[in-house]
Design a protein around this motif. Structure first.
Motif, PDB file in Angstrom:
ATOM      1  N   GLN A 101       0.827  -1.210   0.000  1.00 23.77           N
ATOM      2  CA  GLN A 101       0.000   0.000   0.000  1.00 23.77           C
ATOM      3  C   GLN A 101       0.862   1.261   0.000  1.00 23.77           C
ATOM      4  OE1 GLN A 101      -1.289  -2.256   2.999  1.00 23.77           O
ATOM      5  NE2 GLN A 101      -3.479  -2.218   2.626  1.00 23.77           N
ATOM      6  N   ALA A 102       2.084   1.146  -0.556  1.00 20.80           N
ATOM      7  CA  ALA A 102       3.023   2.254  -0.514  1.00 20.80           C
ATOM      8  C   ALA A 102       2.601   3.411  -1.414  1.00 20.80           C
ATOM      9  CB  ALA A 102       4.422   1.779  -0.903  1.00 20.80           C
ATOM     10  N   ALA A 103       2.100   3.111  -2.581  1.00 16.91           N
ATOM     11  CA  ALA A 103       1.767   4.170  -3.537  1.00 16.91           C
ATOM     12  C   ALA A 103       0.293   4.060  -3.921  1.00 16.91           C
ATOM     13  CB  ALA A 103       2.695   4.097  -4.739  1.00 16.91           C
ATOM     14  N   THR A 104      -0.029   4.163  -5.207  1.00 16.86           N
ATOM     15  CA  THR A 104      -1.420   4.048  -5.654  1.00 16.86           C
ATOM     16  C   THR A 104      -1.883   2.612  -5.423  1.00 16.86           C
ATOM     17  OG1 THR A 104      -0.938   5.706  -7.340  1.00 16.86           O
ATOM     18  CG2 THR A 104      -2.988   4.442  -7.584  1.00 16.86           C
ATOM     19  N   HIS A 105      -2.950   2.446  -4.649  1.00 16.36           N
ATOM     20  CA  HIS A 105      -3.343   1.093  -4.253  1.00 16.36           C
ATOM     21  C   HIS A 105      -4.828   1.010  -3.920  1.00 16.36           C
ATOM     22  CE1 HIS A 105      -2.733   2.980  -0.243  1.00 16.36           C
ATOM     23  NE2 HIS A 105      -3.676   2.132   0.149  1.00 16.36           N
ATOM     24  N   TRP A 106      -5.271  -0.221  -3.786  1.00 17.95           N
ATOM     25  CA  TRP A 106      -6.579  -0.530  -3.201  1.00 17.95           C
ATOM     26  C   TRP A 106      -6.366  -1.140  -1.824  1.00 17.95           C
ATOM     27  CZ3 TRP A 106     -10.838   1.406  -4.954  1.00 17.95           C
ATOM     28  CH2 TRP A 106     -11.106   1.542  -6.320  1.00 17.95           C
ATOM     29  N   ASP A 107      -7.182  -0.764  -0.868  1.00 15.09           N
ATOM     30  CA  ASP A 107      -7.285  -1.474   0.405  1.00 15.09           C
ATOM     31  C   ASP A 107      -8.264  -2.632   0.231  1.00 15.09           C
ATOM     32  OD1 ASP A 107      -5.612   0.241   1.804  1.00 15.09           O
ATOM     33  OD2 ASP A 107      -7.268   1.501   2.519  1.00 15.09           O
ATOM     34  N   THR A 295      -1.752 -13.110  -3.131  1.00 17.76           N
ATOM     35  CA  THR A 295      -2.572 -14.020  -2.339  1.00 17.76           C
ATOM     36  C   THR A 295      -2.515 -13.664  -0.859  1.00 17.76           C
ATOM     37  OG1 THR A 295      -2.218 -15.822  -3.914  1.00 17.76           O
ATOM     38  CG2 THR A 295      -2.939 -16.425  -1.707  1.00 17.76           C
ATOM     39  N   GLY A 296      -3.687 -13.481  -0.265  1.00 17.14           N
ATOM     40  CA  GLY A 296      -3.793 -13.202   1.152  1.00 17.14           C
ATOM     41  C   GLY A 296      -3.429 -11.788   1.565  1.00 17.14           C
ATOM     42  N   ALA A 297      -3.202 -10.899   0.612  1.00 16.11           N
ATOM     43  CA  ALA A 297      -2.787  -9.537   0.948  1.00 16.11           C
ATOM     44  C   ALA A 297      -3.986  -8.679   1.354  1.00 16.11           C
ATOM     45  CB  ALA A 297      -2.073  -8.890  -0.226  1.00 16.11           C
ATOM     46  N   THR A 298      -3.730  -7.713   2.228  1.00 12.59           N
ATOM     47  CA  THR A 298      -4.788  -6.801   2.672  1.00 12.59           C
ATOM     48  C   THR A 298      -4.799  -5.509   1.862  1.00 12.59           C
ATOM     49  OG1 THR A 298      -3.372  -5.777   4.369  1.00 12.59           O
ATOM     50  CG2 THR A 298      -4.665  -7.731   5.015  1.00 12.59           C
ATOM     51  N   GLY A 299      -4.088  -5.501   0.774  1.00 10.80           N
ATOM     52  CA  GLY A 299      -4.080  -4.388  -0.153  1.00 10.80           C
ATOM     53  C   GLY A 299      -3.091  -4.693  -1.252  1.00 10.80           C
ATOM     54  N   ALA A 300      -3.123  -3.906  -2.326  1.00 10.34           N
ATOM     55  CA  ALA A 300      -2.203  -4.161  -3.424  1.00 10.34           C
ATOM     56  C   ALA A 300      -2.099  -2.930  -4.319  1.00 10.34           C
ATOM     57  CB  ALA A 300      -2.671  -5.360  -4.250  1.00 10.34           C
ATOM     58  N   PRO A 301      -0.929  -2.772  -4.949  1.00  6.98           N
ATOM     59  CA  PRO A 301      -0.776  -1.660  -5.900  1.00  6.98           C
ATOM     60  C   PRO A 301      -1.651  -1.853  -7.122  1.00  6.98           C
ATOM     61  CG  PRO A 301       1.170  -3.080  -5.927  1.00  6.98           C
ATOM     62  CD  PRO A 301       0.288  -3.566  -4.816  1.00  6.98           C
ATOM     63  N   VAL A 302      -1.969  -0.730  -7.748  1.00  8.56           N
ATOM     64  CA  VAL A 302      -2.797  -0.742  -8.946  1.00  8.56           C
ATOM     65  C   VAL A 302      -2.334   0.387  -9.860  1.00  8.56           C
ATOM     66  CG1 VAL A 302      -4.579   0.725  -7.890  1.00  8.56           C
ATOM     67  CG2 VAL A 302      -5.183  -0.749  -9.816  1.00  8.56           C
ATOM     68  N   ALA A 303      -2.425   0.169 -11.166  1.00 12.34           N
ATOM     69  CA  ALA A 303      -2.136   1.201 -12.145  1.00 12.34           C
ATOM     70  C   ALA A 303      -3.418   1.481 -12.927  1.00 12.34           C
ATOM     71  CB  ALA A 303      -0.998   0.766 -13.067  1.00 12.34           C
TER      72      ALA A 303
END
Length: 308
Positions: A101-107, A295-303
């Protein structure tokens, strides 16, 4: 400080637990139906593609304010290496270490919990050190494409950037909706522009982070009433920071993710999109914003990309 009665009152009004079944892991993303996506595709008029992501770089938006959420550290693990012998095709490869969740992301929905629960009443203890989120992890979001609506609150209020600590209200969202000339409807992804990311783009990471405008605790009911599928904005903390109520931290996160089951995004760059929508006189578009399926992440980057 325990969560006040006013918070629990709102939570009861916006709660979606069981709405799509006891085993549901997608929450409001269930509102994005095939029909919604077909109608979203019909919003494309020019084919102009507007990128909405900030660059992934070591000197990114994180300043250390959030422990463990580190900016991307990019290294080369091989450079022009002839893997199959001298004179063969050479390869260069990269590796990166970063907070998801460092930059542009979804929670993802289990990004926060309250009262020992995550979305749909599952126990917060279902998140483990080795397995991550066993329920509603970001990998469950296999595709995220819908009609996007830019709610340009800053422009609707006649400014480039809302004031530090400005709490965006339902009335502000109404004004932005009026500016957009459309009503936000079921299955839409709402992008709320405050203009705060301008500070980040100018290189002032600390001013970008704090203090910041953001969504008020009153806004989840607005999104719930319209059956919005997801919401993202152009700030680090998403909701107004510092909080409206002393000691009540991240109540909007808890209402969106835990009670409503509605994903939310932060650090989206909405400046070019604001210009494009203003020039076109249209604030709806096809939005492609599928998160990376960790897998199993509570958020992730997105472009994300808006097609207008």
């Amino acid at each position: 400080m325990s969560l006040p009665d006013a918070f629990h009152d709102i939570a009861e009004r916006v709660n979606n637990w069981g709405r799509w079944g006891a085993d549901d892991e997608l929450g409001t993303l269930n509102l994005i139906t095939d029909e919604v996506v077909r109608e979203a595709a019909a919003t494309v008029r020019t084919g102009r593609r507007v990128p909405l992501a900030l660059p992934l770089r070591q000197n990114g938006v994180q300043t250390g304010m959030i422990p463990g959420r580190v900016d991307p550290l990019h290294v080369m693990v091989q450079i022009n290496q002839e893997l199959f012998g001298p004179g063969t095709v050479a390869c260069s490869d990269d590796a990166v270490t970063m907070g998801l969740q460092a930059a542009t992301h979804w929670d993802a929905l289990p990004h926060v919990s309250h009262s020992g629960r995550i979305y749909n009443g599952r126990p917060a203890g279902s998140i483990t050190a080795h397995g991550g989120a066993g329920f509603s992890g970001i990998d469950k979001v296999r595709h995220l494409v819908s009609r996007g609506v830019l709610l340009d609150v800053a422009r609707a209020r006649g400014t480039d950037r809302l004031d530090d600590g400005y709490a965006v209200t339902p009335e502000d969202l109404d004004a932005a909706e009026e500016l957009a000339g459309t009503r936000v409807r079921a299955g839409d992804i709402a992008l709320v522009r405050t203009g705060q990311v301008r500070l980040c783009l100018a290189g002032d990471r600390h001013a970008y982070a704090y203090p910041s405008p953001g969504l008020s605790i009153r806004t989840p009911e607005w999104f719930h009433a319209r059956d919005v599928a997801a919401v993202a904005n152009d700030t680090l903390t998403f909701e107004v920071f510092p909080p409206e109520v002393d000691g009540l931290w991240l109540p909007v996160h808890a209402l969106h993710l835990v009670e409503m089951g509605m994903p939310q995004g932060q650090n989206w760059n909405l400046e070019e999109l604001s210009t494009a929508c203003g020039e076109a006189g249209r604030y709806t578009f096809l939005l492609a914003a599928t998160p990376e399926p960790f897998t199993g992440a509570t958020g992730a980057p997105v472009a994300p990309v808006a097609v207008v």
